[in-house]
Design an enzyme around this catalytic site. Structure first.
Site, short mmCIF file in Angstrom:
data_model
loop_
_atom_site.label_atom_id
_atom_site.label_comp_id
_atom_site.label_asym_id
_atom_site.label_seq_id
_atom_site.Cartn_x
_atom_site.Cartn_y
_atom_site.Cartn_z
N THR A 72 0.82 -1.21 0.00
CA THR A 72 0.00 0.00 0.00
C THR A 72 0.85 1.26 0.00
O THR A 72 0.48 2.27 -0.61
CB THR A 72 -0.94 -0.02 1.22
OG1 THR A 72 -1.80 -1.15 1.14
CG2 THR A 72 -1.79 1.24 1.28
N SER A 120 1.76 -7.55 -0.41
CA SER A 120 2.51 -8.50 0.42
C SER A 120 1.99 -9.92 0.26
O SER A 120 2.77 -10.88 0.27
CB SER A 120 2.45 -8.08 1.89
OG SER A 120 1.10 -8.03 2.36
#
Length: 449
Positions: A72, A120
């Site tokens: 992010t 991730s």
């Protein structure tokens, strides 16, 4: 020549020849094994880590490298909507561009290495193997490293690095809950502050730490607790290691591993340079609930799982159906299990034998990483149990000197006889007293799961 003489001659000639042929054959086998071993040398990845620039070499500031994986923090708002915190493309901007947008750092000279650029959860364990080796390669040149990643599986990535990075230099993992280009983003501040923590050198020998929202956590203890809030990360039972309060980095406690700084015991047992990434096994997590079935465990075993972590209720409890499936998996396939709790905190103590190991206070995601690495290095359950109860547990034991040890072992207090006051005798002569005799201390308490 007599028959007896002929037999003696035959023995004198044939036996040495036979011995020579056996030695030659054994030598051939050994040479073959050595050649096979040489052919099977672990192929290690290489990384184009940037050299420290001449300007940075002559600067008095420490050199920090940011190893970027996306997430992010490097995300871009979709459709140009700078007010939508949830609709964005993770891993869009390159780290060199993001660092260039920060104010010139006051405490470090900063370089970047773009390892990857995605969320991730998109990374495989084999890619984490490469990431760990990349961080160690960077730390051969730089004073410390910041690793940026998405927050969804940040705690797992950070703990993998904590278990495998060989360097004692600071490794600080950071990310963001809002993409880089929306209003109110936390990305720039988190990146700047993580560089500050790394450059302070205050987390040297700590292993990997996580820093978001100005709070520093140990990788082993940290977990994401909320899907949206900026203060999502916490360490149940333990709390923060410290804080970033401008202009200082404040450390108020250290992880137990730091007490072993400079000793062989500090080193992780998991040196990735000694194994191939293809040896990383399948390890899964099975979640317990009311009348949970055993299908998840059976399915994981069928898919080739060598280890399974159970996230149990309370102190690690699992249903009767899950228990039966676990027993069968151990008996028929030698699967290794680790017991944890789904409650979010609390310890699961080890029973000391069998293929089920207590996960202490590791959550299921952390325990999976430790079990996965353990099974990559050995099939010996006793060795794995030893790693879980030592390096994995990380309780505090400090040697003050050769005669004094402060330990966390639970011991029962020594039993004492109650004091009895005898009536004073009717004499002026003092009454002789018996020397005090201490009762033996109780045995160490054993807690079963």
């Amino acid at each position: 020549m007599t028959e007896g003489a002929r037999n003696v001659l035959t023995k004198k000639v044939l036996i040495p020849l036979l011995v020579l042929s056996l030695v030659t054959a054994m030598a051939g086998v050994l040479v073959k094994r050595n050649l096979v071993g040489a052919a099977e040398a672990v192929p290690l990845p290489t990384f184009n880590i940037p050299a420290v620039s001449e300007a940075h070499q002559t600067s008095p500031l420490p050199n920090v490298i940011v190893v970027a994986t996306g997430g992010t923090l490097a995300g871009a708002a979709r459709n140009g909507d700078k007010t939508n915190f949830q609709n964005y493309a993770a891993g869009t901007y390159p780290m060199a561009d993001l660092v260039a947008q920060l104010p010139t750092h006051k405490t470090a000279d900063v370089s970047t290495f773009q390892f990857g650029n995605k969320g991730s959860g998109g990374y495989t364990v084999k890619e984490l193997y490469d990431l760990s080796l990349a961080v160690d390669a960077a730390l051969e040149i730089y004073d410390s490293a910041v690793v940026t990643t998405g927050t969804d599986t940040m705690e797992e990535i950070a703990y993998f690095l904590d278990l495998t990075v060989r360097s004692e230099k600071p490794v600080v993992v950071t990310g963001a809950m809002r993409p880089w280009d929306v209003i109110g983003t936390d990305g720039p501040a988190n990146l700047y502050q993580a560089i500050k923590v790394a450059s302070s050198n205050k987390t040297k020998w700590f292993g990997t730490v996580v820093m978001l929202n100005d709070v520093i956590f140990a990788a082993r203890e940290v977990t994401k607790t909320n899907s949206h809030r900026l203060d999502t990360f916490d360490a149940p039972m333990f709390g923060a290691l410290g804080y970033v309060d401008d202009p200082a980095v404040r450390i108020y406690r250290a992880p137990a591993r730091a007490a072993k700084a400079g000793t062989p015991e500090w080193n992780s047992p998991f040196d990735l340079k000694t194994i191939s990434k293809d040896s990383l096994p399948v390890v899964e997590i099975a979640y317990n609930y009311q009348e949970a079935g055993g299908g998840a465990i059976r399915g994981f075993v069928e898919d080739g799982a060598k280890g399974i972590v159970t996230a149990g209720t309370g102190a690690g409890g699992i249903s009767s159906k899950m228990s039966a499936a676990r027993t069968a998996a151990i008996r028929d396939h030698g699967v290794v299990f680790v017991s944890t709790t789904r409650t979010g905190s609390g310890s699961i103590y080890d029973g000391g034998s069998g293929n089920t190991i207590g996960g202490d206070n590791l959550n299921a995601a952390h325990a999976r990483m430790l079990l996965l690495l353990s099974l990559a290095f050995t099939n010996d359950v006793n060795a794995i149990r030893g790693w879980f109860t030592t390096f994995g547990t990380q309780d505090v034991e400090i040697s003050v000197d050769e005669h004094t040890v402060l330990s966390t072992s639970i011991e029962e207090p020594a039993a004492e006889e109650p004091a009895v006051t005898e009536p004073a005798p009717e004499t002026t002569e003092p009454e002789p007293t018996e020397p005090a005799v201490a009762e033996p201390a109780g045995e160490e308490a054993v807690v079963s799961p």
